[in-house]
Design an enzyme around this catalytic site. Structure first.
Site, PDB file in Angstrom:
ATOM      1  CG  HIS A 132      41.753  35.960  36.761  1.00 44.35           C
ATOM      2  ND1 HIS A 132      41.608  34.793  36.029  1.00 44.35           N
ATOM      3  CD2 HIS A 132      43.095  36.066  37.019  1.00 44.35           C
ATOM      4  CE1 HIS A 132      42.793  34.231  35.856  1.00 44.35           C
ATOM      5  NE2 HIS A 132      43.709  34.984  36.451  1.00 44.35           N
ATOM      6  CB  CYS A 267      46.373  36.569  41.369  1.00 45.45           C
ATOM      7  SG  CYS A 267      46.760  38.204  40.726  1.00 45.45           S
TER       8      CYS A 267
HETATM    9  N1   CP Z   1      47.444  34.466  38.114  1.00 43.42           N
HETATM   10  C1   CP Z   1      47.419  34.308  36.769  1.00 43.42           C
HETATM   11  O1   CP Z   1      46.378  34.246  36.111  1.00 43.42           O
HETATM   12  O2   CP Z   1      48.672  34.203  36.192  1.00 43.42           O
HETATM   13  P1   CP Z   1      48.987  34.232  34.630  1.00 43.42           P
HETATM   14  O3   CP Z   1      48.668  35.619  34.136  1.00 43.42           O
HETATM   15  O4   CP Z   1      50.468  33.928  34.547  1.00 43.42           O
HETATM   16  O5   CP Z   1      48.151  33.201  33.935  1.00 43.42           O
HETATM   17  N1  NVA Z   2      45.071  42.072  37.348  1.00 43.50           N
HETATM   18  C1  NVA Z   2      46.103  41.332  36.632  1.00 43.50           C
HETATM   19  C2  NVA Z   2      45.964  39.871  36.912  1.00 43.50           C
HETATM   20  C3  NVA Z   2      46.973  38.995  36.222  1.00 43.50           C
HETATM   21  C4  NVA Z   2      46.787  37.542  36.526  1.00 43.50           C
HETATM   22  C5  NVA Z   2      45.995  41.633  35.149  1.00 43.50           C
HETATM   23  O1  NVA Z   2      44.883  41.645  34.624  1.00 43.50           O
HETATM   24  O2  NVA Z   2      47.030  41.862  34.518  1.00 43.50           O
END
Ligand code: CP
Ligand code: NVA
Length: 312
Positions: A132, A267
């Site tokens: 991410h 996050c």
């Molecule tokens: N932190 C983040 O990526 O949030 P969303 O999944 O809401 O985009």
């Molecule tokens: N680790 C989480 C992050 C979401 C922004 C997921 O992948 O669901």
């Protein structure tokens, strides 16, 4: 056009140390002087493919694109059924004929790599099971602002060695920030990403390590970070994970081991009462909304950088 080399943003590993810090600088500039960047992407179109839900990523890319004068097109999971209604490479080749860049939130990371290989326009990772990158960039921008610099800073990540943890390891490696990840056995960050991050860290001086005890990571840390125990796509494992991560909650007792001026990071979305208590998430040390705000500035910086600003 032939000979034109487009750039993608799939993994922070692919950025040099200088490129990473230049992107953070650009994001800071965009944040301080949004008016100077208004309209720079006029006439440009961004497609947003989402195979998973999103609040922050979708809204920040859509708002960012509009603020820069361009146009976003959101494509929900059911709209194009990536790889089901149509092969990934066919979606990529078609979009490349119409739009100027594509952000993709998907499951398997190789889908992003396939799209990047098939489309001669920038492909941006809006979250995969592996990484991410936009999140880690916003997080390091937040820490840089709050702490005045990143080199030598100590970040503790407590919980699942997931896409966010992997991206933070890559980001730390590019900046000289130290990162200790505390995960239960079997839930450590991806070995491939972790080993690569440690190698990348040699020139920056970042120390990146994995431990099992949350206290060992958090003691003396400048920032404490956590994320959900069950990521999107892992819902069938949720009950099992609830048990495995029981000792990994970030609460007031754990936060007390960090430096007195340590901040709490997440996050988002958060599962309140699981990986973090309400008290910590809503408390005075929480900077989760600063992180969320910085997602917008980072999204704009990435769009500008990949779509030709500054022109060269
Ligand atoms: N932190 C983040 O990526 O949030 P969303 O999944 O809401 O985009
Ligand atoms: N680790 C989480 C992050 C979401 C922004 C997921 O992948 O669901």
């Amino acid at each position: 056009a032939p000979g034109h080399t487009k750039r993608d943003l799939l993994s922070l590993h692919n950025l040099t140390i200088a490129e990473f810090s230049a992107l953070l600088d650009l994001a800071e500039d965009v944040k301080q002087h949004p008016e100077s960047f208004r309209g720079l992407l006029a006439g440009r179109t961004l497609a947003l493919i989402f195979e998973k839900p999103s609040l922050r990523t979708r809204v920040t890319f859509e708002v960012g694109m509009v603020q820069l004068g361009g146009h976003p097109i959101y494509l929900a999971p059911a709209d194009i059924a990536l790889g089901k209604r149509e092969a990934v490479k066919d979606v990529a080749r078609n979009l490349a004929r119409w739009v100027d860049a594509v952000t993709v939130r998907t499951f398997a990371h190789h889908i992003l790599e396939e799209m990047a290989a098939e489309a001669n326009i920038p492909i941006i990772n809006a979250l995969s099971d592996l990484l991410h990158p936009l999140q880690a960039m916003a997080d390091l921008l937040t820490l840089r602002e709050l702490k005045g610099g990143l080199r030598g800073l100590r970040l503790a990540y407590v919980g699942d060695g997931n896409n966010v943890a992997n991206a933070l390891a890559q980001a730390a490696a590019k900046t000289g920030m130290h990162l200790t990840i505390a995960s239960p056995r079997g839930y450590e960050p991806a070995a491939s990403v972790f080993m690569q991050a440690r190698a990348d860290a040699l020139p920056s001086g970042a120390q990146i390590s994995v431990v099992q005890e949350p206290a060992d990571a958090v003691t003396g840390a400048d920032a404490v970070y956590t994320d959900v125990w069950t990521s999107m796509g892992q819902e069938l494992e949720a009950r099992d994970r609830q048990k495995r991560f029981a000792g990994y909650q970030v609460n007031a007792v754990l936060m007390a081991l960090a430096r007195p001026d340590a901040v709490f990071m997440h996050c988002l979305p958060a599962h309140r009462g699981d990986e973090v208590t309400d008290e910590v998430l809503d408390g005075p040390r929480s900077v989760v909304l600063e992180q969320a705000e910085n997602r917008l500035h980072v999204a704009k910086a990435v769009l500008l950088a990949l779509m030709g600003y500054p022109r060269n």
